[in-house]
Design a protein around this motif. Structure first.
Motif, short mmCIF file in Angstrom:
data_model
loop_
_atom_site.label_atom_id
_atom_site.label_comp_id
_atom_site.label_asym_id
_atom_site.label_seq_id
_atom_site.Cartn_x
_atom_site.Cartn_y
_atom_site.Cartn_z
N ALA A 97 0.83 -1.20 0.00
CA ALA A 97 0.00 0.00 0.00
C ALA A 97 0.86 1.25 0.00
O ALA A 97 0.58 2.23 -0.72
CB ALA A 97 -0.94 -0.01 1.21
N ALA A 98 1.94 1.24 0.79
CA ALA A 98 2.84 2.40 0.82
C ALA A 98 3.53 2.59 -0.53
O ALA A 98 3.70 3.72 -1.00
CB ALA A 98 3.87 2.22 1.93
N CYS A 99 3.94 1.50 -1.17
CA CYS A 99 4.58 1.58 -2.48
C CYS A 99 3.61 2.10 -3.53
O CYS A 99 3.98 2.89 -4.41
CB CYS A 99 5.12 0.22 -2.89
SG CYS A 99 6.56 -0.34 -1.93
N ASP A 100 2.36 1.68 -3.46
CA ASP A 100 1.37 2.13 -4.44
C ASP A 100 1.12 3.63 -4.34
O ASP A 100 0.71 4.26 -5.33
CB ASP A 100 0.06 1.37 -4.27
CG ASP A 100 0.05 0.04 -5.01
OD1 ASP A 100 0.68 -0.04 -6.08
OD2 ASP A 100 -0.57 -0.92 -4.53
N LEU A 101 1.35 4.22 -3.18
CA LEU A 101 1.17 5.66 -3.01
C LEU A 101 2.38 6.46 -3.49
O LEU A 101 2.29 7.67 -3.69
CB LEU A 101 0.91 5.99 -1.53
CG LEU A 101 -0.44 5.51 -0.97
CD1 LEU A 101 -0.52 5.80 0.52
CD2 LEU A 101 -1.61 6.15 -1.72
N ASP A 102 3.52 5.78 -3.67
CA ASP A 102 4.71 6.44 -4.18
C ASP A 102 4.54 6.66 -5.69
O ASP A 102 4.18 5.72 -6.42
CB ASP A 102 5.94 5.58 -3.91
CG ASP A 102 7.22 6.23 -4.41
OD1 ASP A 102 7.84 6.98 -3.66
OD2 ASP A 102 7.58 5.97 -5.59
N PRO A 103 4.78 7.87 -6.19
CA PRO A 103 4.53 8.15 -7.62
C PRO A 103 5.34 7.30 -8.58
O PRO A 103 4.89 7.05 -9.70
CB PRO A 103 4.86 9.65 -7.75
CG PRO A 103 5.69 9.98 -6.55
CD PRO A 103 5.23 9.06 -5.46
N PHE B 293 2.47 -4.74 -5.59
CA PHE B 293 2.22 -3.33 -5.85
C PHE B 293 2.61 -3.02 -7.29
O PHE B 293 3.33 -3.79 -7.93
CB PHE B 293 3.00 -2.44 -4.87
CG PHE B 293 4.50 -2.58 -4.95
CD1 PHE B 293 5.25 -1.81 -5.82
CD2 PHE B 293 5.17 -3.49 -4.14
CE1 PHE B 293 6.63 -1.94 -5.89
CE2 PHE B 293 6.55 -3.62 -4.20
CZ PHE B 293 7.28 -2.85 -5.08
N GLY C 44 4.47 3.08 -7.49
CA GLY C 44 3.08 2.72 -7.79
C GLY C 44 2.74 2.71 -9.26
O GLY C 44 1.70 2.15 -9.65
N GLN C 45 3.61 3.30 -10.11
CA GLN C 45 3.30 3.40 -11.53
C GLN C 45 4.38 2.82 -12.44
O GLN C 45 4.08 2.37 -13.54
CB GLN C 45 3.08 4.88 -11.91
CG GLN C 45 1.89 5.52 -11.22
CD GLN C 45 0.57 4.86 -11.60
OE1 GLN C 45 0.38 4.45 -12.75
NE2 GLN C 45 -0.34 4.73 -10.64
#
Length: 353
Positions: free
Chosen positions: A239-245, A275, A248-249
């Motif tokens: 979840a924390a990695c997915d919030l990193d621009p 993620f 997460g992409q």
């Protein structure tokens, strides 16, 4: 039967090769001016980059001479290839990475070797799921997260040697020690790997993005392409990695058909999660296509499905059973499947056909 295990602890070994520049023909290179492509590409995933990364990940199971030759065929002619290994049997460490630097120094691919089918230590690394609780700083906030112990230790074992080589590239130097400078500083870094190598690639990306000392290197990181990647940490970490621009992409995962490995570790070992964007190759009849999954692959809950995964490999050897579908397949995990499925239409293979 008595089995003797010889435990060895060695300093990282380096094997370097600068291949002869292949003659330009209608066959090679597969992609002309590949370094320009790697530097100029801003939107990911990109089909050319995905093909190159899948090929590099597949040949990371070989040696520096082969990796250098294959990447020269792909389009990084007259490249520099640095192999970094560390083996410590007693600690289940068996880590191998390759850094491939373009002739002008602008582009660099970091590729991690995956689980070797005949390497018992690799299998122990994969099975060593006991969590390592480590501090990770996302932005201004610091926290602690559980990660897969075996994957984490393998990356830790060689990351400083990798970072040292990357720092040389940032400074406009050859990644090979005591070599002449290159004409340009590093502009574009890519990380890739298959299987265990994919997990190490994702773990390395997290380290580069979250440790301030690595910020100059992380600024050059364009994308991470992984193939058949198992999960590397808990749902909280995912979840924390997915919030990193970036994480997460740009940590892009590919799953071929019913590959069993992305469903691992299973739920009985504790909670894990993926993620980043996930693309899966779905086969219908004799054709297939890559689709973006709206929800990431989850952990395997049914151990019977996992136990049957090797049967899918055997079934592929029997014509009468080739169309039988298994919920989890080891055959689908093969790196050759990823390379074939990601080769763009009309593009030659690394063999020139």
């Amino acid at each position: 039967m008595h089995t003797m295990l010889i435990t060895q602890s060695t300093a990282p070994t380096y094997e370097a090769l600068r291949p002869l520049k292949p003659a330009r023909t209608s066959t090679f290179p597969v992609y002309r001016r590949l370094a320009d492509t790697l530097v100029a590409t801003e939107e990911h995933p990109d089909e050319r980059v995905a093909h190159v990364m899948a090929t590099c990940a597949g040949y990371a199971y070989s040696d520096a001479a082969t990796v250098a030759m294959i990447t020269a065929r792909l389009g990084l002619e007259d490249n520099r290839c640095l192999q970094i290994d560390e083996i410590v049997d007693a600690m289940f460490i068996c880590a191998t990475s390759f850094l491939v630097q373009s002739q002008d120094g602008r582009a660099l691919i970091l590729c991690f070797r995956g689980t070797e089918p005949t390497n018992f230590m690799n299998w122990l690394t994969d099975a060593d799921v006991d969590a390592e609780r480590i501090p990770i700083r996302f932005g201004a906030g610091a926290g602690t997260f559980d990660v897969h112990g075996g994957f984490y230790r393998n990356v830790r074992a060689i990351r400083y040697e990798i970072v040292t080589a990357l720092q040389r590239a940032l400074n406009g130097q050859s990644i090979l020690p005591d070599q002449a400078p290159v004409s340009h500083r590093l502009e574009a870094l890519y990380i890739t790997g298959h299987s265990l190598g994919a997990a190490m690639a994702a773990m390395m990306a997290v380290m580069l993005r979250t440790e301030s000392a690595y910020a100059p290197i992380a600024a050059k990181l364009r994308a991470v392409y992984t193939f058949g990647q198992p999960m590397i940490g808990t749902p909280e970490l995912a979840a924390a990695c997915d919030l990193d621009p970036f994480l997460g992409q740009r940590v892009i995962r590919y799953i071929y058909a019913d590959d069993a490995i992305p469903q691992l570790p299973p739920t009985v070992t504790g909670p894990f999660a993926h993620f980043g964007p996930e693309y899966q190759y779905r086969i219908t009849g004799d054709t297939g296509r890559w689709t973006l999954n709206q929800h990431p692959t989850r952990q395997e809950r049914n151990l019977l499905d996992l136990a049957a995964a090797p049967m899918a490999f055997l079934a592929r050897q029997l014509p009468a059973l080739r169309r039988v579908r298994f919920p989890a397949s080891l055959y689908d995990h093969g790196p050759q499947n990823y390379i074939s499925a990601l080769t763009p239409p009309g593009v030659r293979s690394e063999f020139g056909d």
